[in-house]
Write a protein that holds these residues in place. Structure first.
Motif, PDB file in Angstrom:
ATOM      1  N   GLU A 104      17.930  -6.408  -1.541  1.00  0.00           N
ATOM      2  CA  GLU A 104      18.805  -5.362  -1.008  1.00  0.00           C
ATOM      3  C   GLU A 104      19.290  -4.417  -2.094  1.00  0.00           C
ATOM      4  OE1 GLU A 104      21.787  -7.636   0.991  1.00  0.00           O
ATOM      5  OE2 GLU A 104      20.650  -7.763   2.853  1.00  0.00           O
ATOM      6  N   LEU A 105      20.119  -4.915  -2.999  1.00  0.00           N
ATOM      7  CA  LEU A 105      20.694  -4.053  -4.027  1.00  0.00           C
ATOM      8  C   LEU A 105      19.625  -3.672  -5.049  1.00  0.00           C
ATOM      9  CD1 LEU A 105      24.190  -5.632  -4.722  1.00  0.00           C
ATOM     10  CD2 LEU A 105      23.664  -3.536  -3.472  1.00  0.00           C
ATOM     11  N   LEU A 162      22.957   2.748  -9.745  1.00  0.00           N
ATOM     12  CA  LEU A 162      23.009   2.063  -8.462  1.00  0.00           C
ATOM     13  C   LEU A 162      23.355   3.077  -7.388  1.00  0.00           C
ATOM     14  CD1 LEU A 162      23.133  -0.437  -6.580  1.00  0.00           C
ATOM     15  CD2 LEU A 162      25.537  -0.697  -7.273  1.00  0.00           C
ATOM     16  N   ALA A 163      22.457   3.265  -6.432  1.00  0.00           N
ATOM     17  CA  ALA A 163      22.699   4.160  -5.286  1.00  0.00           C
ATOM     18  C   ALA A 163      23.216   5.515  -5.740  1.00  0.00           C
ATOM     19  CB  ALA A 163      23.674   3.501  -4.315  1.00  0.00           C
ATOM     20  N   ILE A 171      29.246   5.920  -6.785  1.00  0.00           N
ATOM     21  CA  ILE A 171      28.191   5.275  -6.008  1.00  0.00           C
ATOM     22  C   ILE A 171      28.106   5.970  -4.646  1.00  0.00           C
ATOM     23  CG2 ILE A 171      27.333   3.104  -5.055  1.00  0.00           C
ATOM     24  CD1 ILE A 171      27.567   3.139  -8.110  1.00  0.00           C
ATOM     25  N   ASP A 172      26.938   6.412  -4.263  1.00  0.00           N
ATOM     26  CA  ASP A 172      26.745   7.107  -2.991  1.00  0.00           C
ATOM     27  C   ASP A 172      26.790   6.087  -1.849  1.00  0.00           C
ATOM     28  OD1 ASP A 172      25.518   8.332  -0.663  1.00  0.00           O
ATOM     29  OD2 ASP A 172      24.816   9.913  -1.995  1.00  0.00           O
ATOM     30  N   LEU A 222      23.543   6.032   0.362  1.00  0.00           N
ATOM     31  CA  LEU A 222      22.403   5.325  -0.225  1.00  0.00           C
ATOM     32  C   LEU A 222      22.656   3.823  -0.274  1.00  0.00           C
ATOM     33  CD1 LEU A 222      21.502   7.695  -3.222  1.00  0.00           C
ATOM     34  CD2 LEU A 222      20.301   7.450  -1.043  1.00  0.00           C
ATOM     35  N   LEU A 223      23.898   3.448  -0.556  1.00  0.00           N
ATOM     36  CA  LEU A 223      24.218   2.024  -0.603  1.00  0.00           C
ATOM     37  C   LEU A 223      24.072   1.374   0.764  1.00  0.00           C
ATOM     38  CD1 LEU A 223      25.228  -0.291  -2.399  1.00  0.00           C
ATOM     39  CD2 LEU A 223      27.557   0.338  -1.751  1.00  0.00           C
ATOM     40  N   SER A 224      24.518   2.057   1.824  1.00  0.00           N
ATOM     41  CA  SER A 224      24.382   1.504   3.169  1.00  0.00           C
ATOM     42  C   SER A 224      22.914   1.380   3.560  1.00  0.00           C
ATOM     43  CB  SER A 224      25.123   2.375   4.182  1.00  0.00           C
ATOM     44  OG  SER A 224      24.534   3.653   4.285  1.00  0.00           O
ATOM     45  N   THR A 225      22.076   2.303   3.077  1.00  0.00           N
ATOM     46  CA  THR A 225      20.637   2.193   3.335  1.00  0.00           C
ATOM     47  C   THR A 225      20.052   0.968   2.650  1.00  0.00           C
ATOM     48  OG1 THR A 225      20.448   4.598   3.556  1.00  0.00           O
ATOM     49  CG2 THR A 225      18.427   3.376   3.110  1.00  0.00           C
ATOM     50  N   GLN A 226      20.452   0.717   1.410  1.00  0.00           N
ATOM     51  CA  GLN A 226      19.968  -0.461   0.697  1.00  0.00           C
ATOM     52  C   GLN A 226      20.408  -1.751   1.382  1.00  0.00           C
ATOM     53  OE1 GLN A 226      20.888  -0.459  -3.477  1.00  0.00           O
ATOM     54  NE2 GLN A 226      20.041   1.567  -3.829  1.00  0.00           N
TER      55      GLN A 226
END
Length: 491
Positions: free
Chosen positions: A208-209, A234-235, A263-264, A267-271
């Motif tokens: 994921e991350l 990261l993101a 941190i975006d 993009l983090l929610s997509t990951q």
């Protein structure tokens, strides 16, 4: 003149022939079983890994090639690489020393599997007692591999790993993390100390991350690994911090400090496979963690996160709450403030404060999220008066007045496997049934339910009225006109 040319040519031919003979002889010497064992032991000692290889050869240009490198780990290989390439000093070789410098290995592959206890353990060198029967005795020396009492001394000066890959597997063989584009540049390499710089192009943790462009200097000495200046992406944002770990045989105590910046959230929610729904905003925060690297479930620490210009859409939990309360803003929540303060310990994350605040509502929660995915949160939704006025009467009645002309409702958020649900609907439905029952009593009897004392008083009063109706009092006797009062009356 012709005679001089012949002498020069003959001299050159003799020198070339001598060089060829030297290289051929050196190759034969290096490829002998005893020398191969010494080279292998010297390199293994420098790298602190039980390295084995198939063959070794040298060239007149000063190049050394080692083919078929492996690091065994039980019945499988921990590391595999096709070849090492390096340089050697011919003059030192003629004096009985193999001085290797500029060693490099291209595209090595590491498969690191947890042991039966669930630990990732690096293969270790055989104990000295076991090694004495397989290789000559080694005396203490300054350089890696130096000090053989007999035969060839091996010295390793500098080492590089280029474009390597690492795959971490759990004890069932399932992937836990994968690392690609691993580049390690050693500036110091000895039996007592390893120092240099590391660069990783891409690291995926838990499928994921995704961390990219990970860079840090490293130092390993006294069985302690230090990464003093970690930097990564990261993101779309930046991660920085430091890490230290004591890598002894039984435990691996560690400390980790991280700072997150810009941190975006999208993009983090997509990951995270939309665990945050459709998100926007910039996340910043800190994390401090310490514990045993071989048992992360006992790790402890604390941290905080903030989101700026946040927006949360299509978040399943918020949409469910908004549907029950008929508050459309929860399905498209534009935040003016979002923050969470948390502690880590006892195999769970303790949420001391979680606040998501928009223009006309505020959602807060406290509780725990366990590492196994169980959720237990006490939550509160607070709204302002204009928003409350737009709610249906039944929904509006569930909100209790609080300070600053705001109204709030409390509920629980629970769940398993990190899937959250709420008892909000049960609360609303329960009050609705009670309200409807009260309305039914009112329509039948003209009044709502009385408490026990009031019912008893009403029943007593009714009984008294019934008895009075059955036994009315006697009418008064009429007196004749002109009659006087009886004797004894006060005049």
């Amino acid at each position: 003149m012709n005679r001089l040319s012949k002498v020069i040519l003959c001299t050159l031919a003799a020198l070339v022939t001598l060089a060829v003979l030297v290289v051929v002889g050196a190759n034969l010497y290096i490829q002998s079983p005893g020398t191969q064992a010494r080279i292998q032991a010297g390199i293994a000692k420098a790298l602190r890994l039980p390295v084995t290889f198939a063959s070794t050869s040298i060239s007149m240009a000063g190049r050394l090639q080692i083919v078929g490198i492996t690091v065994p780990d039980g019945d499988r290989n921990f590391l595999e690489a096709s070849a090492f390439t390096a340089h050697y000093r011919l003059g030192a070789l003629l004096c009985g020393r193999l001085e290797i410098y500029g060693m490099s290995v291209e595209r090595p592959r590491i498969v690191w599997r947890q042991n039966a206890k669930g630990d990732w353990v690096v293969p270790r060198m055989p104990d000295e007692a076991k090694g004495e029967s397989k290789a000559p005795k080694v005396e203490k020396a300054d350089g890696a591999g130096r000090g053989w009492r007999e035969g060839l001394d091996v010295v390793v000066e500098g080492f590089q790993i280029r474009n390597g890959s690492v795959e971490l597997l759990d004890k069932e063989g399932h992937p836990s993390a994968s690392i690609a584009g691993v580049n390690l540049f050693y500036t110091t390499l000895s039996a007592e100390r390893m120092e240099g710089n590391a660069h990783v192009e891409r690291m995926v943790w838990g499928e994921e991350l995704v961390f990219e462009n990970v860079r840090t200097p490293f130092l390993y000495a006294g069985e302690e690994l230090s990464l003093p200046a970690l930097k990564a992406l990261l993101a779309g944002g930046k991660v920085s911090g430091k890490f230290t770990a004591k890598l002894d045989r039984k435990k691996a105590p560690f400390t980790l400090q991280l700072d997150l910046e810009a941190i975006d959230a999208g993009l983090l929610s997509t990951q995270l496979h939309s665990a945050l729904g459709k998100a926007e905003g910039a996340i910043r925060g800190t994390l401090e963690l310490h514990g045993n690297a071989r048992d992360l479930e006992d790790a402890e620490g604390a941290g905080n996160l903030e989101i700026r210009n946040g927006r949360l859409q299509q978040l399943e939990l918020f949409e469910a709450i908004g549907s029950v309360l008929q508050i459309k803003e929860l399905s498209d929540l534009k935040l003016k403030d979002g923050r969470v303060n948390f502690r880590i310990g006892e195999e769970r994350v303790h949420l001391d404060e979680l606040v998501l605040e928009a223009a006309d509502l505020r959602l807060s929660a406290k509780g725990t999220v366990r590492f196994d995915g169980r959720i237990q949160l006490a939550s509160r939704l607070s709204i302002d008066e204009p928003l409350r006025k737009h709610l249906p009467g039944l929904i509006r009645g569930n909100f209790e007045a609080e300070e600053d002309k705001r109204y709030a409702i409390t509920f629980d958020i629970t769940g398993k496997d990190f899937r959250a649900r709420t008892n909000l609907l049960d609360r609303i439905v329960g009050k609705k049934v009670t309200s409807q029952f009260d309305d039914l009593l009112t329509s039948l009897f003209g009044s709502k339910k009385k408490d026990n004392k009031k019912k008893s008083d009403e029943a007593k009063e009714k009984k008294e009225k019934e008895e009075a109706a059955k036994n009315p009092p006697a009418p008064p006797t009429a007196q004749a006109p002109g009659s006087t009062p009886e004797a004894g009356a006060v005049l």
